[in-house]
Design a protein around this motif. Structure first.
Motif, PDB file in Angstrom:
ATOM      1  N   MET A 178     -27.694  66.507 -34.003  1.00 14.96           N
ATOM      2  CA  MET A 178     -29.083  66.012 -34.051  1.00 14.96           C
ATOM      3  C   MET A 178     -29.291  64.888 -33.019  1.00 14.96           C
ATOM      4  O   MET A 178     -28.386  64.101 -32.782  1.00 14.96           O
ATOM      5  CB  MET A 178     -29.397  65.476 -35.443  1.00 14.96           C
ATOM      6  N   ASN A 179     -30.464  64.874 -32.438  1.00 10.35           N
ATOM      7  CA  ASN A 179     -30.769  63.857 -31.449  1.00 10.35           C
ATOM      8  C   ASN A 179     -31.038  62.497 -32.099  1.00 10.35           C
ATOM      9  O   ASN A 179     -31.725  62.428 -33.113  1.00 10.35           O
ATOM     10  CB  ASN A 179     -32.029  64.313 -30.706  1.00 10.35           C
ATOM     11  N   ASP A 180     -30.534  61.414 -31.509  1.00  8.15           N
ATOM     12  CA  ASP A 180     -30.774  60.081 -32.074  1.00  8.15           C
ATOM     13  C   ASP A 180     -32.206  59.612 -31.867  1.00  8.15           C
ATOM     14  O   ASP A 180     -32.698  58.735 -32.556  1.00  8.15           O
ATOM     15  CB  ASP A 180     -29.859  59.043 -31.400  1.00  8.15           C
ATOM     16  N   VAL A 181     -32.814  60.176 -30.843  1.00  5.82           N
ATOM     17  CA  VAL A 181     -34.179  59.767 -30.509  1.00  5.82           C
ATOM     18  C   VAL A 181     -35.134  60.918 -30.834  1.00  5.82           C
ATOM     19  O   VAL A 181     -34.967  62.026 -30.346  1.00  5.82           O
ATOM     20  CB  VAL A 181     -34.270  59.411 -29.004  1.00  5.82           C
ATOM     21  N   ALA A 182     -36.128  60.635 -31.702  1.00  9.06           N
ATOM     22  CA  ALA A 182     -37.080  61.690 -32.075  1.00  9.06           C
ATOM     23  C   ALA A 182     -38.153  61.842 -31.010  1.00  9.06           C
ATOM     24  O   ALA A 182     -38.576  62.942 -30.672  1.00  9.06           O
ATOM     25  CB  ALA A 182     -37.723  61.354 -33.416  1.00  9.06           C
ATOM     26  N   VAL A 183     -38.615  60.699 -30.483  1.00 14.15           N
ATOM     27  CA  VAL A 183     -39.669  60.723 -29.469  1.00 14.15           C
ATOM     28  C   VAL A 183     -39.333  59.698 -28.394  1.00 14.15           C
ATOM     29  O   VAL A 183     -38.976  58.550 -28.709  1.00 14.15           O
ATOM     30  CB  VAL A 183     -41.052  60.375 -30.085  1.00 14.15           C
ATOM     31  N   ARG A 184     -39.418  60.120 -27.142  1.00 17.61           N
ATOM     32  CA  ARG A 184     -39.196  59.179 -26.045  1.00 17.61           C
ATOM     33  C   ARG A 184     -40.481  59.107 -25.217  1.00 17.61           C
ATOM     34  O   ARG A 184     -41.003  60.132 -24.778  1.00 17.61           O
ATOM     35  CB  ARG A 184     -38.027  59.655 -25.174  1.00 17.61           C
ATOM     36  N   VAL A 185     -40.989  57.900 -25.053  1.00 17.53           N
ATOM     37  CA  VAL A 185     -42.208  57.678 -24.265  1.00 17.53           C
ATOM     38  C   VAL A 185     -41.784  56.946 -22.993  1.00 17.53           C
ATOM     39  O   VAL A 185     -41.148  55.893 -23.064  1.00 17.53           O
ATOM     40  CB  VAL A 185     -43.211  56.822 -25.074  1.00 17.53           C
ATOM     41  N   GLU A 186     -42.107  57.509 -21.848  1.00 12.47           N
ATOM     42  CA  GLU A 186     -41.648  56.904 -20.594  1.00 12.47           C
ATOM     43  C   GLU A 186     -42.799  56.691 -19.616  1.00 12.47           C
ATOM     44  O   GLU A 186     -43.450  57.657 -19.210  1.00 12.47           O
ATOM     45  CB  GLU A 186     -40.622  57.828 -19.909  1.00 12.47           C
ATOM     46  N   GLY A 187     -43.061  55.444 -19.308  1.00 10.05           N
ATOM     47  CA  GLY A 187     -44.067  55.096 -18.296  1.00 10.05           C
ATOM     48  C   GLY A 187     -45.437  55.683 -18.577  1.00 10.05           C
ATOM     49  O   GLY A 187     -46.176  56.051 -17.655  1.00 10.05           O
ATOM     50  N   LEU A 188     -45.795  55.730 -19.878  1.00  6.72           N
ATOM     51  CA  LEU A 188     -47.041  56.420 -20.263  1.00  6.72           C
ATOM     52  C   LEU A 188     -48.297  55.681 -19.789  1.00  6.72           C
ATOM     53  O   LEU A 188     -48.426  54.468 -19.960  1.00  6.72           O
ATOM     54  CB  LEU A 188     -47.079  56.556 -21.787  1.00  6.72           C
ATOM     55  N   GLY A 189     -49.209  56.432 -19.206  1.00  4.78           N
ATOM     56  CA  GLY A 189     -50.503  55.884 -18.814  1.00  4.78           C
ATOM     57  C   GLY A 189     -51.599  56.873 -19.173  1.00  4.78           C
ATOM     58  O   GLY A 189     -51.429  58.088 -19.010  1.00  4.78           O
ATOM     59  N   LYS A 190     -52.696  56.357 -19.737  1.00  8.25           N
ATOM     60  CA  LYS A 190     -53.834  57.231 -20.038  1.00  8.25           C
ATOM     61  C   LYS A 190     -55.106  56.505 -19.621  1.00  8.25           C
ATOM     62  O   LYS A 190     -55.335  55.361 -20.015  1.00  8.25           O
ATOM     63  CB  LYS A 190     -53.880  57.545 -21.544  1.00  8.25           C
ATOM     64  N   LYS A 191     -55.907  57.156 -18.805  1.00  5.70           N
ATOM     65  CA  LYS A 191     -57.158  56.501 -18.390  1.00  5.70           C
ATOM     66  C   LYS A 191     -58.368  57.295 -18.840  1.00  5.70           C
ATOM     67  O   LYS A 191     -58.288  58.507 -19.035  1.00  5.70           O
ATOM     68  CB  LYS A 191     -57.170  56.302 -16.867  1.00  5.70           C
TER      69      LYS A 191
END
Ligand SMILES: Nc1ncnc2c1ncn2[C@@H]1O[C@H](COP(=O)(O)OP(=O)(O)OP(=O)(O)O)[C@@H](O)[C@H]1O
Length: 353
Positions: free
Chosen positions: A1-14
């Motif tokens: 099983m992965n230790d990380v469920a969700v990884r957010v990287e450099g997220l930008g929303k305009k």
């Protein structure tokens, strides 16, 4: 099983903010000009990881970007920059009624919403009775959902979302719309998901809920990440920014008091009478500064007092720590009277004449 469920990287929303109120093509043609707009970054350069099995809170003030982030996590919005990687099935419950068609019945909407969330028809067939039972919609299940109350919408939406048996459940504040019994039931469901090692990501403005339910948190302000990590640390960072300490209290707020009282939980209340002073509520009590007595701390019961009278106008500041008897009754003396709290009872205020 992965230790990380969700990884957010450099997220930008305009988003585009239009300067003209009417953005229709017709009105643009009538005015012979294209509507002017500017880009507004609701999120920028946001990176963090959500550990598998955590109950993870997103906190921050109004308009800071929490819902936008949840929508990106739920793939309702597409990021303009960066990326999100998630492991396993993601189900979400965001705005009241999202994923529902108002003209269709509750029954039809269970199938519609279930398929949006990735369930097959057979899977919904199998889980249908459980979904209806949990939602407590009962005989209204064949009514069009447009006739449902907002609480009924949320109960049905939440019931479908948890029966998807998601690996990651993304929930906005809307659970607060349900009544007390349903909130209790959804809390128990969150605990169950937690015990099964599932990941829950939620937004809440209630610091009590966040501290009680979550183990990790991220604080977002004006679209950028301020801190991320164990919920207690992040909640402390956030509350210090919302409720800064009164300068008079800063000296009194040493490490021992910090441990005893926790972080600020209320703004600074000025006291005008008797030479003046200030009082401020903390997570587990209050700190008081008066021109007579200097500063001193008061433990738990003052919070009941604050809640009971909505302020300190009537009784003034506390003169002593609360006295707690063996049967749980609490008595406390204040500058202009006393407060008695019978065990599990309503506080009685007794002002001095
Ligand atoms: N569709 C949209 N178009 C333009 N601006 C938007 C849109 N959606 C959100 N915003 C803006 O993005 C910012 C972040 O909004 P968001 O709803 O994510 O904040 P929030 O932290 O969830 O706030 P709250 O605690 O009040 O729910 C706000 O300034 C909001 O006006």
């Amino acid at each position: 099983m992965n230790d990380v469920a969700v990884r957010v990287e450099g997220l930008g929303k305009k988003f585009r903010l239009y300067h003209e109120r009417n953005q229709s093509l017709k009105s643009a043609i009538m005015r012979r000009k294209i509507a002017e707009y500017e880009d507004f970054w609701a999120l920028r350069d946001v990176s963090f990881e959500v550990p598998t099995g955590s109950t993870f809170a997103l906190i921050g003030s109004n308009g800071s970007g929490k819902s936008t982030l949840l929508k990106c996590l739920a793939r309702i919005l597409w990021p303009d920059e960066g990326e999100i990687t998630s492991h396993g099935r993601v189900a979400s419950l965001l705005e009241v009624g999202s994923g529902f068609h108002p003209e269709l019945s509750g029954r039809e909407n269970i199938y519609l919403n279930g398929s949006i969330l990735g369930m097959s028809r057979k899977e919904v067939d199998r889980k249908f009775d459980d979904i209806v039972d949990f939602s407590e919609i009962g005989k209204f299940i064949d009514q069009p959902v447009k006739s449902y109350s907002s609480g009924m919408y949320v109960r049905l939406g939440f019931s479908v979302a948890i029966h998807v048996q998601p690996d990651v459940l993304v929930v906005d504040e809307i659970l607060a719309v349900g009544d007390a019994a349903f909130q209790e039931k959804s809390r128990a469901k969150f605990d169950e998901l937690h015990d099964q090692g599932k990941t829950v990501i939620l937004v809440s403005h209630s610091m009590g809920t966040v501290l009680e339910m979550c183990d990790q948190a991220a604080w977002i302000e004006k679209g950028s990440l301020q801190s991320v990590g164990p919920v207690k640390d992040v909640a402390a960072d956030y509350t210090y920014s919302v409720f800064p300490l009164a300068p008079e209290l800063a000296d009194a707020y040493d490490d021992a008091r910090k441990k005893e009282l926790g972080w600020p939980a209320s703004p600074i209340h000025p006291i005008a009478a008797h030479g003046g002073g200030v009082v401020q509520g903390f997570q587990r009590g209050a700190l008081c500064w008066s021109s007579h007595a200097g500063s001193f701390s008061v433990k738990e019961p003052i919070r009941s007092f604050f809640n009971a009278v909505g302020g300190i106008e009537e009784l003034g500041w506390p003169l002593e720590d609360a006295q707690v008897s063996t049967d749980g009754a609490v008595a406390q003396r204040f500058q202009r009277g006393t407060i008695d709290i019978p065990p599990n009872g309503i506080p009685r205020l007794a002002p001095v004449n």
